[in-house]
Design a protein around this motif. Structure first.
Motif, mmCIF file in Angstrom:
data_model
loop_
_atom_site.group_PDB
_atom_site.id
_atom_site.type_symbol
_atom_site.label_atom_id
_atom_site.label_comp_id
_atom_site.label_asym_id
_atom_site.label_seq_id
_atom_site.Cartn_x
_atom_site.Cartn_y
_atom_site.Cartn_z
ATOM 1 N N GLY A 177 0.808 -1.224 0.000
ATOM 2 C CA GLY A 177 0.000 0.000 0.000
ATOM 3 C C GLY A 177 0.839 1.271 0.000
ATOM 4 O O GLY A 177 0.362 2.352 -0.367
ATOM 5 N N LEU A 178 2.104 1.154 0.434
ATOM 6 C CA LEU A 178 3.022 2.300 0.406
ATOM 7 C C LEU A 178 3.638 2.474 -0.977
ATOM 8 O O LEU A 178 4.478 3.352 -1.181
ATOM 9 N N GLY A 179 3.273 1.591 -1.906
ATOM 10 C CA GLY A 179 3.794 1.690 -3.267
ATOM 11 C C GLY A 179 5.061 0.881 -3.482
ATOM 12 O O GLY A 179 5.690 0.983 -4.541
ATOM 13 N N ARG A 180 5.439 0.073 -2.492
ATOM 14 C CA ARG A 180 6.635 -0.752 -2.664
ATOM 15 C C ARG A 180 6.291 -1.927 -3.585
ATOM 16 O O ARG A 180 5.205 -2.505 -3.488
ATOM 17 N N THR A 181 7.227 -2.270 -4.473
ATOM 18 C CA THR A 181 6.927 -3.306 -5.471
ATOM 19 C C THR A 181 7.878 -4.498 -5.396
ATOM 20 O O THR A 181 7.586 -5.562 -5.928
ATOM 21 N N ARG A 182 9.032 -4.317 -4.769
ATOM 22 C CA ARG A 182 9.962 -5.441 -4.630
ATOM 23 C C ARG A 182 10.054 -5.779 -3.140
ATOM 24 O O ARG A 182 10.977 -5.373 -2.451
ATOM 25 N N ILE A 183 9.039 -6.507 -2.703
ATOM 26 C CA ILE A 183 8.904 -6.790 -1.263
ATOM 27 C C ILE A 183 9.520 -8.147 -0.940
ATOM 28 O O ILE A 183 9.145 -9.166 -1.527
ATOM 29 N N ALA A 184 10.486 -8.123 -0.015
ATOM 30 C CA ALA A 184 11.159 -9.364 0.393
ATOM 31 C C ALA A 184 10.504 -9.940 1.639
ATOM 32 O O ALA A 184 9.786 -9.244 2.361
ATOM 33 N N ALA A 185 10.747 -11.234 1.861
ATOM 34 C CA ALA A 185 10.308 -11.910 3.091
ATOM 35 C C ALA A 185 11.540 -12.504 3.764
ATOM 36 O O ALA A 185 12.312 -13.219 3.120
ATOM 37 N N ILE A 186 11.734 -12.201 5.045
ATOM 38 C CA ILE A 186 12.814 -12.835 5.804
ATOM 39 C C ILE A 186 12.174 -13.713 6.871
ATOM 40 O O ILE A 186 11.486 -13.212 7.751
ATOM 41 N N GLY A 187 12.392 -15.026 6.753
ATOM 42 C CA GLY A 187 11.821 -15.938 7.742
ATOM 43 C C GLY A 187 11.413 -17.280 7.156
ATOM 44 O O GLY A 187 10.839 -18.107 7.853
ATOM 45 N N VAL A 188 11.706 -17.475 5.849
ATOM 46 C CA VAL A 188 11.434 -18.798 5.294
ATOM 47 C C VAL A 188 12.407 -19.754 5.978
ATOM 48 O O VAL A 188 13.613 -19.553 5.969
ATOM 49 N N ASP A 189 11.840 -20.753 6.609
ATOM 50 C CA ASP A 189 12.547 -21.598 7.551
ATOM 51 C C ASP A 189 12.970 -22.872 6.846
ATOM 52 O O ASP A 189 12.163 -23.540 6.213
ATOM 53 N N ARG A 190 14.268 -23.213 6.975
ATOM 54 C CA ARG A 190 14.733 -24.446 6.328
ATOM 55 C C ARG A 190 13.985 -25.657 6.851
ATOM 56 O O ARG A 190 13.824 -26.653 6.173
ATOM 57 N N LYS A 191 13.534 -25.567 8.133
ATOM 58 C CA LYS A 191 12.846 -26.702 8.736
ATOM 59 C C LYS A 191 11.356 -26.679 8.417
ATOM 60 O O LYS A 191 10.610 -27.542 8.864
ATOM 61 N N ALA A 192 10.919 -25.664 7.622
ATOM 62 C CA ALA A 192 9.513 -25.573 7.217
ATOM 63 C C ALA A 192 8.564 -25.669 8.413
ATOM 64 O O ALA A 192 7.614 -26.445 8.410
ATOM 65 N N SER A 193 8.822 -24.889 9.460
ATOM 66 C CA SER A 193 7.918 -24.869 10.611
ATOM 67 C C SER A 193 6.561 -24.332 10.172
ATOM 68 O O SER A 193 6.443 -23.617 9.177
ATOM 69 N N ALA A 194 5.524 -24.693 10.927
ATOM 70 C CA ALA A 194 4.172 -24.239 10.600
ATOM 71 C C ALA A 194 4.102 -22.715 10.608
ATOM 72 O O ALA A 194 3.495 -22.096 9.734
ATOM 73 N N THR A 195 4.746 -22.087 11.607
ATOM 74 C CA THR A 195 4.742 -20.626 11.693
ATOM 75 C C THR A 195 5.283 -20.030 10.405
ATOM 76 O O THR A 195 4.690 -19.125 9.810
ATOM 77 N N SER A 196 6.428 -20.513 9.978
ATOM 78 C CA SER A 196 7.072 -19.981 8.787
ATOM 79 C C SER A 196 6.192 -20.194 7.557
ATOM 80 O O SER A 196 6.013 -19.287 6.734
ATOM 81 N N ARG A 197 5.614 -21.384 7.426
ATOM 82 C CA ARG A 197 4.828 -21.662 6.224
ATOM 83 C C ARG A 197 3.561 -20.822 6.167
ATOM 84 O O ARG A 197 3.174 -20.331 5.115
ATOM 85 N N GLN A 198 2.924 -20.628 7.334
ATOM 86 C CA GLN A 198 1.700 -19.828 7.345
ATOM 87 C C GLN A 198 2.000 -18.356 7.067
ATOM 88 O O GLN A 198 1.246 -17.667 6.380
ATOM 89 N N ARG A 199 3.104 -17.848 7.597
ATOM 90 C CA ARG A 199 3.442 -16.443 7.346
ATOM 91 C C ARG A 199 3.835 -16.248 5.873
ATOM 92 O O ARG A 199 3.517 -15.226 5.266
ATOM 93 N N LEU A 200 4.513 -17.247 5.305
ATOM 94 C CA LEU A 200 4.843 -17.164 3.879
ATOM 95 C C LEU A 200 3.566 -17.182 3.040
ATOM 96 O O LEU A 200 3.448 -16.435 2.056
ATOM 97 N N GLU A 201 2.613 -17.988 3.455
ATOM 98 C CA GLU A 201 1.349 -18.055 2.722
ATOM 99 C C GLU A 201 0.636 -16.700 2.724
ATOM 100 O O GLU A 201 0.191 -16.213 1.685
ATOM 101 N N GLY A 202 0.577 -16.065 3.895
ATOM 102 C CA GLY A 202 -0.051 -14.744 3.999
ATOM 103 C C GLY A 202 0.694 -13.711 3.162
ATOM 104 O O GLY A 202 0.082 -12.859 2.506
ATOM 105 N N PHE A 203 2.015 -13.793 3.184
ATOM 106 C CA PHE A 203 2.870 -12.901 2.396
ATOM 107 C C PHE A 203 2.546 -13.041 0.907
ATOM 108 O O PHE A 203 2.321 -12.055 0.196
ATOM 109 N N GLN A 204 2.474 -14.288 0.441
ATOM 110 C CA GLN A 204 2.223 -14.527 -0.985
ATOM 111 C C GLN A 204 0.814 -14.101 -1.389
ATOM 112 O O GLN A 204 0.613 -13.554 -2.475
ATOM 113 N N LEU A 205 -0.151 -14.338 -0.507
ATOM 114 C CA LEU A 205 -1.524 -13.901 -0.790
ATOM 115 C C LEU A 205 -1.586 -12.390 -0.975
ATOM 116 O O LEU A 205 -2.255 -11.881 -1.883
#
Lengths: 347, 347
Positions: A177-205
């Motif tokens: 909403g601030l007009g940013r277009t190259r938005i990164a995510a820090i927190g994708v977990d090598r162990k694929a924890s539920a927290t990490s996967r759900q936050r990635l899902e929200g990020f992608q949505l």
């Protein structure tokens, strides 16, 4: 120090064990004279009522444990204070345990020394699986904090959590909403924890809703949700060529975001001018950082209250357990200098 | 869940209680066949060895408590991790308790529920007086963390601490060595805690050595060593007229310093250009703040190791106690951006 027993006190006072027990438990219908007489023997012998003996007698110790991965993470330390306050309202004392995210330790806490002594456990598991925890929950009052990969029709324990997908989606939508277009995510977990996967899902949505494409180069993996991993991940992102380098980053914890702020400072990049930064946890550290950090705030008081009430119910109905439930606590986004700039005065 | 006893297991297995006890305690000279037979009954009945029962039997539970004022203060949360690690080396399990600095709670922890269950307590008292704690220490293994107003020839408990006067003196001397002449102190405590008074003493000694005069206007009082009080105190200092306003500040905790950094940011003053800032605690938050915070680092691993070893000795010699001792742990000053400027890369 030899343990002094009720029997020792009874002998010294010349009364029955039952009478001593009544005095010590502060039972009604004990005469003041008897009480005073027995308490003199208690003092003389240095007798101390024993929590475990109380559990053997009443079936309850009044003690519960809160087991969290890491007390040096402000989120858990602050949560612990809320849990203690809520438990005190119900007359429960809380012992705090740190698992360091070790699955064996997580299981030990719910099945080992603890269970003989405790009425129940609130556990924030990082690595013990629900399959490992299910047998424990079926025979011992246990409430799990945090999101897990459960299916509603096959719940194996009580859960208290926030809607992580929605939380991550709101933070990312704010950046878009601030007009940013190259938005990164820090927190994708090598162990694929539920927290990490759900936050990635929200990020992608949120990216999808904003018409932005997910670029895996802007989602480096981390080993842990701490400051050091945030620093390392942001250093990697800051080195990407112009045109790829992010202009915003959503971090899956405040600690990761604090590390990211530090890496941006090292790289001479301005926040939010060059890169806007948002976190999640609503920690005090985020509030006081410079720039102050935009963060999703989980309602800790609600999480603590739901968890303690849920555990107390489970303890009361131990002989006749109800079906397991999922309780969702509220969250909200607090926008601060790290995304909207300016110089905000704290309250 | 009815408590299953050794007796229940013995009946199920058709052996003596003594045999069950031997198996559960992992005593030598139990045949593999017997062990397997008894353990089957243990599993079938869901028997769990009971920590308090173990204490009654052996006189030891293997449990100690660490009681700190506040787990949301990173210093204590980080210290707790070291204490757990050190205790694990000696086979001791640590329960962590939070007193919120309440004197009654501090005493309760050493005398109430805990004592029946615990072998000993490491307590970081804020408000319980040594006179209040002395009777406890004389009858129960207790080690106190942090500086108190003791006289060496009248020690009433074991102490583990750092040399606070020296620590404050070194930090202040560093600020004076940068050529700062109006050096403020944030952390003078209305309750005149020992920590506050010793750090003020070191601060004043360093001013004197540098040929600077102590100005009480530059030493506002605080209610607590937290971020919020640091913010309020620094706001007051920043409003002083030019010529009085400080050009440096030594904060009596990292949390106070983090609050002070935030107030300077709000006031549009640069760090260290306008005001140099130093703290004490060596917290991770100080390392990651922007600017990174110069801080006196107490050797937490040494404090934890001294405290645990001292407590273990006291537990072993409970029947024949040695005189109380004071153990001093090392500290050192880490200079970072908040006093020397520049842009330092973290390791």
């Amino acid at each position: 120090m030899a343990a002094v027993t009720l029997k020792d006190v009874a002998e010294r006072a010349g009364v029955s064990i039952k009478t001593v027990s009544n005095v010590v438990r502060d039972a009604p219908r004990v005469s003041d004279a008897t009480r005073e007489h027995v308490m003199r023997a208690v003092r003389e012998l240095g007798y101390r009522p024993n929590a475990s003996a109380r559990r053997l007698r009443t079936g309850r110790s009044g003690l519960i444990a809160l087991a969290v991965p890491d007390l040096a993470t402000p989120y858990f330390a602050e949560l612990a204070q809320h849990v203690r306050a809520q438990a005190a309202k119900l007359g429960l004392t809380v012992l705090i345990e740190e698992t360091l995210g070790d699955a064996k330790e997580e299981l030990r806490l719910a099945t080992g020394v603890g269970a003989a002594l405790l009425d129940g456990v609130i556990l924030s598991p990082l690595h013990a699986s629900l399959d490992q925890l299910a047998p424990v929950a079926s025979e011992f009052p246990l409430v799990l904090l945090g999101e897990r990969n459960y299916e509603r029709d096959r719940l194996t324990a009580d859960h208290v959590l926030i809607d992580n997908v929605a939380a991550a989606r709101e933070a990312t939508a704010h950046l878009a909403g601030l007009g940013r277009t190259r938005i990164a995510a820090i927190g994708v977990d090598r162990k694929a924890s539920a927290t990490s996967r759900q936050r990635l899902e929200g990020f992608q949505l949120a990216l999808h809703t904003a018409g932005l494409t997910y670029d895996p180069r802007l989602a480096p993996t981390v080993q842990d949700f701490d400051r050091h991993n945030g620093l390392l991940a942001m250093r990697t992102l800051a080195r990407l060529p112009a045109g790829v380098r992010p202009d915003a980053v959503f971090c899956f914890s405040d600690m990761l975001a604090v590390g990211a702020l530090r890496a941006l400072h090292e790289a001479g990049l301005s926040v939010p001018g060059d890169v806007a930064v948002a976190g999640i946890d609503g920690s005090d550290e985020a509030l006081y950082s410079t720039p102050s950090l935009t963060s999703v705030v989980p309602d800790r008081a609600a999480i603590a209250s739901l968890a303690v009430k849920c555990l107390a119910t489970r303890i009361r109905s131990e002989e006749d357990p109800a079906p397991f439930e999922v309780h969702t606590a509220p969250h909200w986004l607090e926008t601060r200098e790290s995304t909207v700039g300016g110089r905000l005065a704290l309250p």
